[in-house]
Design a protein around this motif. Structure first.
Motif, mmCIF file in Angstrom:
data_model
loop_
_atom_site.group_PDB
_atom_site.id
_atom_site.type_symbol
_atom_site.label_atom_id
_atom_site.label_comp_id
_atom_site.label_asym_id
_atom_site.label_seq_id
_atom_site.Cartn_x
_atom_site.Cartn_y
_atom_site.Cartn_z
ATOM 1 N N MET A 10 42.899 49.084 40.724
ATOM 2 C CA MET A 10 41.940 48.198 41.385
ATOM 3 C C MET A 10 40.788 49.059 41.884
ATOM 4 S SD MET A 10 42.396 45.635 44.616
ATOM 5 C CE MET A 10 40.976 44.758 45.265
ATOM 6 N N ASP A 38 44.658 45.879 35.271
ATOM 7 C CA ASP A 38 43.556 45.779 36.225
ATOM 8 C C ASP A 38 43.797 44.581 37.144
ATOM 9 O OD1 ASP A 38 40.718 46.540 37.081
ATOM 10 O OD2 ASP A 38 40.591 44.379 36.726
ATOM 11 N N ASP A 39 43.948 44.885 38.429
ATOM 12 C CA ASP A 39 44.317 43.868 39.406
ATOM 13 C C ASP A 39 43.074 43.321 40.112
ATOM 14 O OD1 ASP A 39 45.807 42.239 41.041
ATOM 15 O OD2 ASP A 39 46.365 43.839 42.433
ATOM 16 N N GLY A 40 42.169 42.732 39.320
ATOM 17 C CA GLY A 40 40.988 42.095 39.918
ATOM 18 C C GLY A 40 39.938 43.053 40.413
ATOM 19 N N SER A 41 39.668 44.130 39.682
ATOM 20 C CA SER A 41 38.632 45.085 40.107
ATOM 21 C C SER A 41 37.263 44.420 40.140
ATOM 22 C CB SER A 41 38.589 46.276 39.140
ATOM 23 O OG SER A 41 39.762 47.047 39.242
ATOM 24 N N THR A 42 36.437 44.864 41.105
ATOM 25 C CA THR A 42 35.069 44.352 41.208
ATOM 26 C C THR A 42 34.048 45.416 40.814
ATOM 27 O OG1 THR A 42 35.074 44.973 43.557
ATOM 28 C CG2 THR A 42 35.658 42.697 43.007
ATOM 29 N N PHE A 62 43.759 41.072 34.992
ATOM 30 C CA PHE A 62 44.050 39.872 35.777
ATOM 31 C C PHE A 62 42.769 39.077 36.036
ATOM 32 C CE2 PHE A 62 48.228 41.082 38.159
ATOM 33 C CZ PHE A 62 48.909 40.971 36.961
ATOM 34 N N GLN A 63 42.914 37.765 36.160
ATOM 35 C CA GLN A 63 41.781 36.902 36.475
ATOM 36 C C GLN A 63 41.249 37.184 37.875
ATOM 37 O OE1 GLN A 63 40.731 34.635 34.130
ATOM 38 N NE2 GLN A 63 38.944 34.180 35.389
ATOM 39 N N LYS A 64 42.157 37.553 38.792
ATOM 40 C CA LYS A 64 41.778 37.895 40.164
ATOM 41 C C LYS A 64 42.821 38.865 40.717
ATOM 42 C CE LYS A 64 44.385 34.317 42.572
ATOM 43 N NZ LYS A 64 44.370 33.344 43.662
ATOM 44 N N ASN A 65 42.649 39.276 41.950
ATOM 45 C CA ASN A 65 43.601 40.194 42.576
ATOM 46 C C ASN A 65 44.884 39.465 42.954
ATOM 47 O OD1 ASN A 65 44.374 41.337 45.667
ATOM 48 N ND2 ASN A 65 44.308 42.801 44.004
#
Length: 317
Positions: A10, A38-42, A62-65
């Motif tokens: 992340m 990938d756990d919702g990286s920004t 992932f779609q989001k964290n």
């Protein structure tokens, strides 16, 4: 395939290149895959992975964290190796420890080899002290005796990792979950490096989550397969105390004393009702457990090995 590395990420864009390089250098003589979740990286973590990925890399985005534990479970679900290795993506774990841990697992026939960060490179008061307290509590309350429950670097036999069913924030309790399956676990000292890029996602805010998960782990370890053994004794004791109090008050009433409005009467009635509720709850939990196992065709036991001996030859004189 020999090894599947499961790494949750992340916002680790600056760590991707050195991470993949260190894995390649450590495991060039093995057949392996690297599953990056990938756990919702920004940030640009996903972009960096796609730029640098070779034939060993599999990326799950992932779609989001959803959290580290869920990301780890997703990686394990996609793993195809004979052995599964989990490690952090922040470069604090060193992939060069993996061959040594795998050799120990195979040579001494362990199911799980866990890393122990002997010279941990984290802050004393925000990371080390809470971690030592948490490790001590988990060790004493679960009776699973390893030194470092927080080190993500671990090597598992595939069937053990895939049988753990991770959810919530249970990644810290993976040794306990593995032990619930009857896994044999050992621990070995591993290298630990200070974080160079990015920020840690850990802090004191996780303390209460860890404590809540610890209660869940104790329940699962001791009573998951027989919940009536927890709720039954509590219900019987509560019900029994309530009955004794009410019998005492009944005696007073027979001898002419006024018992109406006494706090002891309220306590006695409450304990009787609470005892009945505990017993009913235990019975319902038992029924739900049987439905859980039977509906999913699950067994209440795990078999480590089945050995069939060869037929004895008859020797004629």
């Amino acid at each position: 395939m020999k090894l599947s590395l499961v790494i949750t990420l992340m916002n680790e864009e600056d760590n991707i290149a050195p991470l993949l390089e260190s894995i390649s250098a450590a495991l060039h003589s093995y057949s392996y895959e690297v599953i990056l979740v990938d756990d919702g990286s920004t940030d640009h973590t996903v972009k960096r992975i796609k730029e640098l990925a070779d034939e060993h890399v599999k990326l799950v985005v992932f779609q989001k964290n959803f959290g580290q534990t869920t990301a780890m479970q997703a990686g394990i679900d996609h793993a195809q190796g004979e052995f599964i290795v989990t490690l952090d993506g922040d470069l604090q774990n060193d992939p060069s420890d993996i061959p040594m841990m795998l050799d120990l697992l195979e040579r001494e026939n362990w199911d799980v080899v866990a890393g122990n960060r002997k010279n941990r490179k984290d802050g004393m008061f925000l990371r080390k002290v809470p971690s030592k307290i948490a490790n001590s509590m988990i060790r004493n309350l679960t009776d699973v005796h390893i030194q470092d429950y927080g080190c993500t670097l671990r090597v598992y036999r595939s069937h053990i990792a895939k049988g753990m069913e991770l959810y919530g924030e249970l990644h810290r309790f993976i040794p306990v979950l593995a032990k619930l399956q009857g896994a044999s676990i050992t621990q070995v000292d591993v290298k630990h490096h200070p974080r160079i890029h990015g920020e840690s996602k850990y802090g004191l805010s996780r303390t209460f989550k860890v404590l809540s998960d610890l209660i869940l782990m104790i329940f699962m370890q001791k009573y998951f397969r027989r919940p009536i053994h927890l709720f039954g004794p509590i219900g019987l004791i509560t019900f029994g105390v309530g009955v004794l109090i009410n019998l005492y008050l009944l005696g007073l009433k027979i001898f002419g004393y006024d018992i109406w409005g006494r706090p002891l009467l309220l306590l006695g009635v409450t304990l009787v009702l609470a005892g009945i509720q505990f017993l009913v709850f235990g019975l319902i939990a038992e029924l739900m457990l049987r439905i859980y196992y039977q509906s999913q065709n699950k067994k209440t036991y795990t078999v480590k090995e089945v050995f069939i001996g060869k037929a004895q030859r008859e020797v004629s004189a």
